[in-house]
Scaffold this motif. Structure first.
Motif, PDB file in Angstrom:
ATOM      1  N   ALA A   9     -15.474  -4.187   0.702  1.00 29.44           N
ATOM      2  CA  ALA A   9     -14.467  -3.155   0.822  1.00 29.44           C
ATOM      3  C   ALA A   9     -14.802  -1.973   1.357  1.00 29.44           C
ATOM      4  O   ALA A   9     -14.215  -1.234   1.753  1.00 29.44           O
ATOM      5  CB  ALA A   9     -13.788  -3.230  -0.701  1.00 29.44           C
ATOM      6  N   THR A  38     -13.129   0.258   4.238  1.00 27.49           N
ATOM      7  CA  THR A  38     -12.265   1.726   4.168  1.00 27.49           C
ATOM      8  C   THR A  38     -12.637   2.587   5.345  1.00 27.49           C
ATOM      9  O   THR A  38     -11.700   3.258   5.779  1.00 27.49           O
ATOM     10  CB  THR A  38     -12.771   2.352   2.835  1.00 27.49           C
ATOM     11  N   SER A  67     -19.569  -4.946   6.884  1.00 26.83           N
ATOM     12  CA  SER A  67     -18.550  -5.714   5.782  1.00 26.83           C
ATOM     13  C   SER A  67     -18.839  -7.342   5.782  1.00 26.83           C
ATOM     14  O   SER A  67     -18.871  -7.860   4.858  1.00 26.83           O
ATOM     15  CB  SER A  67     -17.293  -5.446   6.010  1.00 26.83           C
ATOM     16  N   GLY A  85     -10.082  -2.741   0.655  1.00 26.56           N
ATOM     17  CA  GLY A  85     -10.473  -1.774   1.545  1.00 26.56           C
ATOM     18  C   GLY A  85      -9.465  -0.837   2.073  1.00 26.56           C
ATOM     19  O   GLY A  85      -9.471   0.308   2.007  1.00 26.56           O
TER      20      GLY A  85
END
Length: 399
Positions: free
Chosen positions: A37, A41, A21, A87
């Motif tokens: 994002a 997650t 990320s 996220g």
């Protein structure tokens, strides 16, 4: 995470998603930055305590590239905040879809650690507990590592001095250096700062920000260090890594020895149950109720540190479900744990029973096996008293 070593690979994948990320956020252009994002997650879905190292990695990037990033610092933090929120929103949406599809509810396991209402009343006590935890970790105390990591505080001291001195010498403006120190302090506190919302208690297995803290201090200390300082810090790091390996071996051995002790106790318990069944000519019991719990203190050979070195007969101050599952793993056709609504009916009998391994510490009453390892624990008492029942409990049983 040693106590849950079967999911260590998932935590490693979580760290990979954290770094991925960051890579997307700093390398992608314009709207493509929002793709950061997606790995976030997965960070939330794998293990929620990975949120702290996620924030720490974003902050560490800004600190490490301070001279290059300080002019666009606000824009960078806004972008990082946006992708973290997106996220989480995506994680929450997918979670709700699965809950709806399977017609179930969230366990609330994470939420039960939080206590917002007591924050204003006990903040000083919470901070004191967190400061003690931080001291034990950074001082290399055996209460956390099982053995004393003597080189760790020396490593942190040298790294800290290098960070303060060298970054001061390479400052552009004094006010920028003050801002750097402020963000550096926040970075150093992040592994523990969440504890003020969890009653000052942080499960050791969720302290995943500590490795990022150590990585960050090493990186920031080495950035402007000369060759001599790098050699000193490198040697200290090698000693620290060697002691970390020794600590890991000790902690694994502690759990292995505790497991052997539990197996011996389980076999003894199985023999006692079978003897009681034969003596009373009872049919196969349907339920098992554990009264009290097994508490083994730490020893030089077997460190008892949260789940490390713990007994299946001692978790949660006596959890019949864990004991029953452990007996089944060993191949015993164990009865099921006694349902919560039936436990109150055996309190009077349980109070009168002697403690294991005395004769009479294992008895069969009707379709239930009662095993007493000690007096009812506070956790057992609270659960029994919280259950609405028509059975009269002893007057002094409930708090």
């Amino acid at each position: 995470m040693f106590s849950f070593s079967t999911v260590n690979f998932a935590v490693g994948f979580g760290f990979l998603c954290i770094f991925l990320s960051l890579f997307i956020l700093v390398k992608a252009q314009k709207a493509l930055k929002l793709l950061a994002a997606l790995p976030i997650t997965f960070v939330f879905s794998i293990y929620q305590p990975l949120l702290q190292p996620l924030v720490m990695v974003f902050l560490l990037y800004a600190l490490y590239r301070w001279n290059e990033e300080r002019k666009g610092l606000l824009r960078y933090f806004i972008s990082a905040g946006i992708v973290i929120v997106l996220g989480y929103a995506l994680y929450f949406a997918v979670q709700q879809m699965f809950l709806q599809a399977f017609a179930t509810e969230s366990s609330g396991y994470v939420a039960h650690f939080f206590s917002i209402s007591g924050l204003t009343q006990n903040l000083g006590w919470y901070l004191q507990k967190l400061a003690r935890l931080a001291y034990n970790i950074f001082a290399g105390d055996s209460s956390f590592y099982g053995i004393t990591i003597r080189s760790l505080p020396v490593f942190l001291l040298v790294a800290g001095v290098l960070i303060l001195v060298l970054h001061y010498k390479n400052r552009v403006k004094t006010r920028d250096y003050i801002l750097f120190l402020g963000l550096f302090t926040v970075f150093s506190l992040l592994p523990f700062i969440g504890g003020i919302l969890t009653k000052g208690y942080i499960p050791y297995r969720s302290l995943l920000g500590v490795p990022v803290f150590l990585m960050g201090w090493a990186a920031l200390a080495l950035k402007y260090a000369r060759s001599t300082a790098k050699w000193v810090l490198g040697i200290l790091a090698l000693f620290t890594l060697f002691q970390f390996a020794s600590s890991a071996n000790h902690l694994f051995a502690s759990s292995a020895f505790a497991y052997e002790e539990d197996k011996l106790l389980a076999y003894q318990l199985i023999d006692r149950i079978e003897e009681e069944k034969a003596r009373t000519s009872s049919p196969q019991p349907q339920y098992l109720e554990m009264i009290g719990f097994v508490e083994r203190p730490s020893t030089p050979l077997i460190s008892r540190i949260e789940n490390i070195g713990a007994s299946f007969f001692g978790w949660d101050q006596g959890n019949s479900t864990r004991a029953v599952n452990f007996l089944k793993i060993l191949g015993y056709a164990s009865p099921d744990p006694l349902p919560q609504e039936l436990r109150a009916g055996f309190v009077s009998i349980g109070n009168q029973m002697p403690v294991w391994p005395a004769p009479g510490s294992v008895v069969i009453r009707g379709d239930t096996v009662l095993v007493k390892f000690g007096p009812y624990s506070s956790t057992q008492i609270n659960k029994i008293c919280a259950q609405r029942t028509n059975v009269a409990l002893p007057n002094d049983f409930c708090p």
